[in-house]
Scaffold this motif. Structure first.
Motif, PDB file in Angstrom:
ATOM      1  N   ALA A  12       0.843  -1.206   0.000  1.00 28.13           N
ATOM      2  CA  ALA A  12       0.000   0.000   0.000  1.00 28.13           C
ATOM      3  C   ALA A  12       0.874   1.251   0.000  1.00 28.13           C
ATOM      4  O   ALA A  12       0.593   2.226  -0.712  1.00 28.13           O
ATOM      5  N   MET A  13       1.939   1.223   0.774  1.00 28.18           N
ATOM      6  CA  MET A  13       2.820   2.398   0.818  1.00 28.18           C
ATOM      7  C   MET A  13       3.533   2.595  -0.521  1.00 28.18           C
ATOM      8  O   MET A  13       3.763   3.726  -0.957  1.00 28.18           O
ATOM      9  N   ILE A  14       3.853   1.478  -1.165  1.00 23.11           N
ATOM     10  CA  ILE A  14       4.503   1.579  -2.480  1.00 23.11           C
ATOM     11  C   ILE A  14       3.552   2.221  -3.500  1.00 23.11           C
ATOM     12  O   ILE A  14       3.926   3.160  -4.220  1.00 23.11           O
ATOM     13  N   PHE A  15       2.320   1.728  -3.543  1.00 23.44           N
ATOM     14  CA  PHE A  15       1.351   2.297  -4.487  1.00 23.44           C
ATOM     15  C   PHE A  15       1.094   3.777  -4.155  1.00 23.44           C
ATOM     16  O   PHE A  15       1.036   4.624  -5.049  1.00 23.44           O
ATOM     17  N   ALA A  16       0.931   4.052  -2.869  1.00 19.55           N
ATOM     18  CA  ALA A  16       0.621   5.421  -2.455  1.00 19.55           C
ATOM     19  C   ALA A  16       1.737   6.378  -2.847  1.00 19.55           C
ATOM     20  O   ALA A  16       1.499   7.489  -3.318  1.00 19.55           O
ATOM     21  N   ASP A  63       9.819   4.928  11.228  1.00 18.17           N
ATOM     22  CA  ASP A  63      11.014   4.919  10.379  1.00 18.17           C
ATOM     23  C   ASP A  63      10.782   4.234   9.040  1.00 18.17           C
ATOM     24  O   ASP A  63      11.541   4.444   8.091  1.00 18.17           O
ATOM     25  N   ARG A  64       9.789   3.382   8.988  1.00 25.22           N
ATOM     26  CA  ARG A  64       9.611   2.589   7.770  1.00 25.22           C
ATOM     27  C   ARG A  64       9.205   3.446   6.579  1.00 25.22           C
ATOM     28  O   ARG A  64       9.706   3.274   5.478  1.00 25.22           O
ATOM     29  N   ALA A  65       8.241   4.340   6.836  1.00 27.96           N
ATOM     30  CA  ALA A  65       7.614   5.053   5.723  1.00 27.96           C
ATOM     31  C   ALA A  65       8.610   5.841   4.871  1.00 27.96           C
ATOM     32  O   ALA A  65       8.511   5.809   3.633  1.00 27.96           O
ATOM     33  N   PRO A  66       9.566   6.567   5.477  1.00 28.74           N
ATOM     34  CA  PRO A  66      10.482   7.341   4.626  1.00 28.74           C
ATOM     35  C   PRO A  66      11.226   6.485   3.615  1.00 28.74           C
ATOM     36  O   PRO A  66      11.589   6.967   2.536  1.00 28.74           O
ATOM     37  N   PHE A 124       9.921   4.344   1.864  1.00 34.17           N
ATOM     38  CA  PHE A 124       9.022   4.265   0.715  1.00 34.17           C
ATOM     39  C   PHE A 124       8.839   5.630   0.047  1.00 34.17           C
ATOM     40  O   PHE A 124       8.098   5.750  -0.921  1.00 34.17           O
ATOM     41  N   GLY A 125       9.461   6.631   0.611  1.00 28.41           N
ATOM     42  CA  GLY A 125       9.266   7.983   0.082  1.00 28.41           C
ATOM     43  C   GLY A 125       8.061   8.670   0.686  1.00 28.41           C
ATOM     44  O   GLY A 125       7.527   9.630   0.130  1.00 28.41           O
ATOM     45  N   ILE A 126       7.613   8.173   1.837  1.00 26.35           N
ATOM     46  CA  ILE A 126       6.456   8.774   2.517  1.00 26.35           C
ATOM     47  C   ILE A 126       6.924   9.356   3.847  1.00 26.35           C
ATOM     48  O   ILE A 126       7.463   8.627   4.688  1.00 26.35           O
ATOM     49  N   PRO A 127       6.740  10.653   4.047  1.00 33.06           N
ATOM     50  CA  PRO A 127       7.166  11.234   5.315  1.00 33.06           C
ATOM     51  C   PRO A 127       6.302  10.722   6.466  1.00 33.06           C
ATOM     52  O   PRO A 127       5.146  10.354   6.273  1.00 33.06           O
ATOM     53  N   SER A 128       6.880  10.716   7.655  1.00 32.05           N
ATOM     54  CA  SER A 128       6.117  10.199   8.790  1.00 32.05           C
ATOM     55  C   SER A 128       6.207  11.130   9.985  1.00 32.05           C
ATOM     56  O   SER A 128       7.146  11.922  10.117  1.00 32.05           O
ATOM     57  N   ILE A 129       5.200  11.014  10.820  1.00 27.16           N
ATOM     58  CA  ILE A 129       5.141  11.777  12.069  1.00 27.16           C
ATOM     59  C   ILE A 129       4.960  10.774  13.194  1.00 27.16           C
ATOM     60  O   ILE A 129       4.108   9.890  13.103  1.00 27.16           O
ATOM     61  N   ALA A 159       0.883  11.048   0.385  1.00 21.20           N
ATOM     62  CA  ALA A 159       0.629  10.292   1.617  1.00 21.20           C
ATOM     63  C   ALA A 159       1.514  10.753   2.768  1.00 21.20           C
ATOM     64  O   ALA A 159       2.627  11.251   2.567  1.00 21.20           O
ATOM     65  N   THR A 160       0.985  10.561   3.973  1.00 15.79           N
ATOM     66  CA  THR A 160       1.752  10.756   5.198  1.00 15.79           C
ATOM     67  C   THR A 160       1.507   9.541   6.085  1.00 15.79           C
ATOM     68  O   THR A 160       0.409   8.982   6.081  1.00 15.79           O
ATOM     69  N   PHE A 161       2.529   9.147   6.803  1.00 19.50           N
ATOM     70  CA  PHE A 161       2.419   8.036   7.757  1.00 19.50           C
ATOM     71  C   PHE A 161       2.466   8.624   9.159  1.00 19.50           C
ATOM     72  O   PHE A 161       3.375   9.388   9.486  1.00 19.50           O
ATOM     73  N   ILE A 162       1.473   8.295   9.960  1.00 22.24           N
ATOM     74  CA  ILE A 162       1.468   8.750  11.350  1.00 22.24           C
ATOM     75  C   ILE A 162       1.565   7.537  12.264  1.00 22.24           C
ATOM     76  O   ILE A 162       0.770   6.609  12.149  1.00 22.24           O
ATOM     77  N   GLU A 163       2.558   7.533  13.121  1.00 24.92           N
ATOM     78  CA  GLU A 163       2.624   6.504  14.157  1.00 24.92           C
ATOM     79  C   GLU A 163       2.148   7.126  15.462  1.00 24.92           C
ATOM     80  O   GLU A 163       2.826   8.009  16.015  1.00 24.92           O
ATOM     81  N   ALA A 164       0.987   6.690  15.921  1.00 29.71           N
ATOM     82  CA  ALA A 164       0.458   7.167  17.196  1.00 29.71           C
ATOM     83  C   ALA A 164       0.885   6.163  18.266  1.00 29.71           C
ATOM     84  O   ALA A 164       0.417   5.030  18.291  1.00 29.71           O
TER      85      ALA A 164
END
Lengths: 334, 379
Positions: free
Chosen positions: B191-195, B227-230, B232-237, B264-269
């Motif tokens: 999903a992160m790759i497609f996004a 840490d994973r999302a970046p 994939f090229g997706i910034p994370s918070i 896309a943005t990845f949020i780890e709560a």
């Protein structure tokens, strides 16, 4: 009427679907610039643009899973799975999501996906490129499974599959991609879930689908030399199966042989034999017979002729149901 | 659905550089309820009025009460199973209250707070667990898909939905909710790759509640999940998931990025599952009680309560009002849940297909005949 190959006929059907409904999208690996490894989608990206003919990342589950999300948004995705043996990473999304979402949501969500899957062997390829996984999907409630055997059906059936509000797995008989036939682009098609009697006969009903329909027709022709009249049924739809057409035919002939490339155990031949036995018991002159792939992994290309049913194996089964000498009885004269 | 919380105009907020992230979660409220300063995120929640803050508090209180009631109903035999959301209220309420009605949410099965905010009736959330249906509501009435039980599967659906939004030229956003365990699934990674490749307006909202049934998050990853999302090229918070203000701020930042073409943005709560995985689980076999006590001290509701107290907002009248709301919701829910009726047997055949399927039609006729045969007692 136009002469075209089966692969071109599918492409023509896809083009027509893209023209008729702007919510139709094509997704898959290499389907854009390349036109697919079999060139089925040749030219469609240039005609309809990259937003509608989408070269996806190399991830089958991702293709099917995102197509589901597109369905939530009203889109009708046609996903190409590059080869039969590549579909398994998407198995969960297909059987746990695509197949079940409509029932799960009590009809609120429809998933009108079409999954195009080149399948079957006899093309001299390597492992994972020659499989026949249709039974997995026919076994799964919520999916429709179809497979054309001629360019005309390839064209009509892909259009009907895309128009269906149910998810349809459209298996493409890849060894027949280059078979030519007449295609009437405006023909009124036989409904998607109906079988077709492609040759009439009186002694034996020979049931085939997809790549083996042509072989079955050859077998029927060869059998006339021995005075045996074979009726050939092209199933077209594997879920549902048009058992009414089968029932009428077997009640007439009293004998049935079912052929498919997929392995025998748990294959569709067993289901058909069971239903025929149930519905035609008192018309049967002989036990139903199956001619199928062997219960082994698809073999290396040099051995595939032993795996894929051919004319001789079909006729051997015809001899069995006719009570003639066959491979199981041996030669009585020797 | 209450409105007024979801919008935050760009002109009044500070730019957040999502490409630079520290492991320390974003926090606006300490566990003691002290409002801390954040140059980046303060402005994203400064529009919240006293009523808004009280509203967030009430949401969390009502959802926790509902969750406890559902657990009790399971113990009483009214539900077969229940997955408690205890402890995750801030992550769910803070994120869901940031959404617009036309945004679309795809969740797993523990997101009761999200469903509540979207407008799902409480008893509808329990249909699955009472065994009367395989899903609880019509997704299109609340713009929330019914939960995916297969872990991570819904992240692809959210991404595909977002691809549809792009094609429609809309500015809606799709949100995928999932847990720390799900991040190990191939589907979440795909999903992160497609996004990323399609720059889809989707938010990956991961509630890291530290547990995948009995497995601690360390089994899934040796680094912060964010840490994973970046890669994939997706910034994370990475955000304090028990801080409703920080969660809302982070979600608003991600929504703004998605709506304005940022992708896309990845949020780890970062939060904690204070209850069992489900009512069938036995955390005493694996849980570290010290860790649990540490997290109890960071409770999301208590934290906001302390903050509201400092602001002088939790008057006797306000407390009574919240108490009345939770009591009312609980009472209505219990009655409605127990009143959910068993479905009629023949509905088992409904909606398997959208169009008639001859094989199924035949089996349906035969089973109807069987039922009338055995029920009628005639031969």
């Amino acid at each position: 009427m136009t002469q075209m190959t089966l692969s071109k006929a599918i492409g023509a059907g896809l083009r027509r679907a893209l023209q008729d409904d702007d919510h139709v999208l094509l997704m898959g690996e290499d389907i854009g610039e390349l036109g697919g490894v079999f060139r089925v989608t040749d030219g469609l990206k240039h005609e309809f643009g990259p937003e509608r003919v989408i070269d996806t990342p190399l991830a089958e589950s991702g293709i099917v899973g995102t197509a589901i999300g597109l369905a939530f948004r009203g889109y009708r995705a046609v996903c190409e799975i590059q080869f039969d043996g590549f579909i398994y990473p998407a198995f969960d999304q297909i059987v746990a999501q695509v197949a079940k979402l409509h029932a799960r949501t009590r009809g609120a969500v429809t998933v009108p996906l079409t999954l195009r899957v080149p399948y079957g062997g006899a093309i001299g390829s390597v492992e994972h490129h020659s499989e026949s996984p249709e039974a997995y999907f026919a076994h799964t409630a919520g999916l429709r499974v179809v497979t054309p055997s001629t360019p005309q059906d390839a064209y009509s059936m892909i259009r009907m599959a895309i128009a269906s509000n149910d998810p349809v797995i459209y298996f493409e008989p890849k060894r027949r991609y280059w078979s030519k036939g007449e295609v009437d682009l405006e023909a009124v098609p036989l409904p998607l879930d109906k079988a077709r009697i492609v040759r009439e006969g009186t002694d034996v009903t020979l049931i085939a689908y997809g790549p083996l329909v042509a072989t079955a027709l050859d077998a029927a022709e060869a059998a006339t030399d021995e005075g045996i009249s074979i009726e050939v049924i092209d199933l077209r739809s594997l879920s549902p199966i048009d058992f009414d057409t089968i029932e009428d035919s077997v009640n007439k002939t009293g004998r049935v042989v079912i052929v498919h490339e997929a392995a025998q155990f748990g294959g569709l031949g067993g289901e058909i034999a069971a239903v025929v036995t149930d519905r035609c018991f008192y018309s049967l002159e002989a036990p139903p017979q199956r001619v199928t792939g062997l219960n082994v992994p698809y073999p290396p290309a040099k051995l595939e002729d032993h795996f894929v049913p051919d004319l001789d194996r079909m006729l051997d089964a015809v001899d069995r149901v006719m009570g003639r000498e066959n491979s199981l009885t041996g030669w009585s004269a020797r | 659905m209450r409105t007024g919380l979801s919008e935050k105009t760009q002109s009044t907020v500070s730019a957040v550089d999502v490409s630079s992230r520290t492991d320390e979660p974003v926090q606006l409220l300490t566990p003691e309820g002290v409002r801390t300063e954040s140059v980046e995120y303060d402005s994203w929640v400064e529009d919240l009025s006293d009523d808004d803050l009280l509203g967030l508090y009430q949401d969390m209180v009502v959802v926790r009460r509902f969750d406890n009631e559902a657990t009790a109903l399971q113990r009483q035999g009214q539900l077969g199973l229940w997955p408690p959301s205890l402890g995750q209220e801030a992550a769910q309420i803070g994120s869901a209250r940031a959404l617009r009605k036309e945004d679309f949410v795809f969740t797993s099965y523990r997101e009761h707070g999200v469903a509540y905010v979207r407008g799902v009736r409480l008893e509808d959330m329990t249909r699955v667990w009472r065994g009367t249906a395989n899903s609880g509501w019509d997704p299109f009435t609340v713009n929330m898909a019914t939960p995916a039980v297969i872990i991570g599967a819904q992240t692809l659906h959210a991404t595909g939905y977002a691809m549809g939004v792009q094609r429609d030229g809309a500015d809606s956003v799709a949100v995928a909710y999932f847990g720390d365990g799900a991040t190990s699934q191939g589907d979440v990674n795909e999903a992160m790759i497609f996004a990323a490749s399609f720059k889809a307006p989707v938010i990956f909202f991961c509630q890291n509640n530290q547990w995948a049934i009995s497995e601690p998050v360390g089994v899934q990853t040796v680094r912060p999940i964010a840490d994973r999302a970046p890669g994939f090229g997706i910034p994370s918070i990475r955000v304090d998931g028990n801080d409703v203000l920080a969660v809302m701020a982070a979600m608003r930042v991600a929504l703004e990025r998605a709506r304005t073409g940022g992708g896309a943005t990845f949020i780890e709560a970062v939060t904690y599952r204070m209850g069992p995985h489900t009512t069938s689980d036995d955390p005493s076999r694996y849980e570290d009680l010290t860790e649990r006590e540490e997290w109890a001290a960071k409770d999301p509701i208590q934290r906001l309560e302390r903050y509201l107290d400092q602001l002088g907002l939790l008057t006797d009248e306000a407390r009574a009002s919240v108490k009345a709301a939770e009591d009312d919701a609980a009472k209505r829910f219990r009655a409605a849940c127990i009143a959910l009726e068993d479905p009629e047997p023949m509905t088992i055949f409904d909606n398997v297909y959208a169009e008639p399927h001859s094989g199924l039609e035949r089996q349906k006729r035969e089973y109807a005949a069987y039922l009338s045969y055995v029920e009628g007692g005639t031969r």
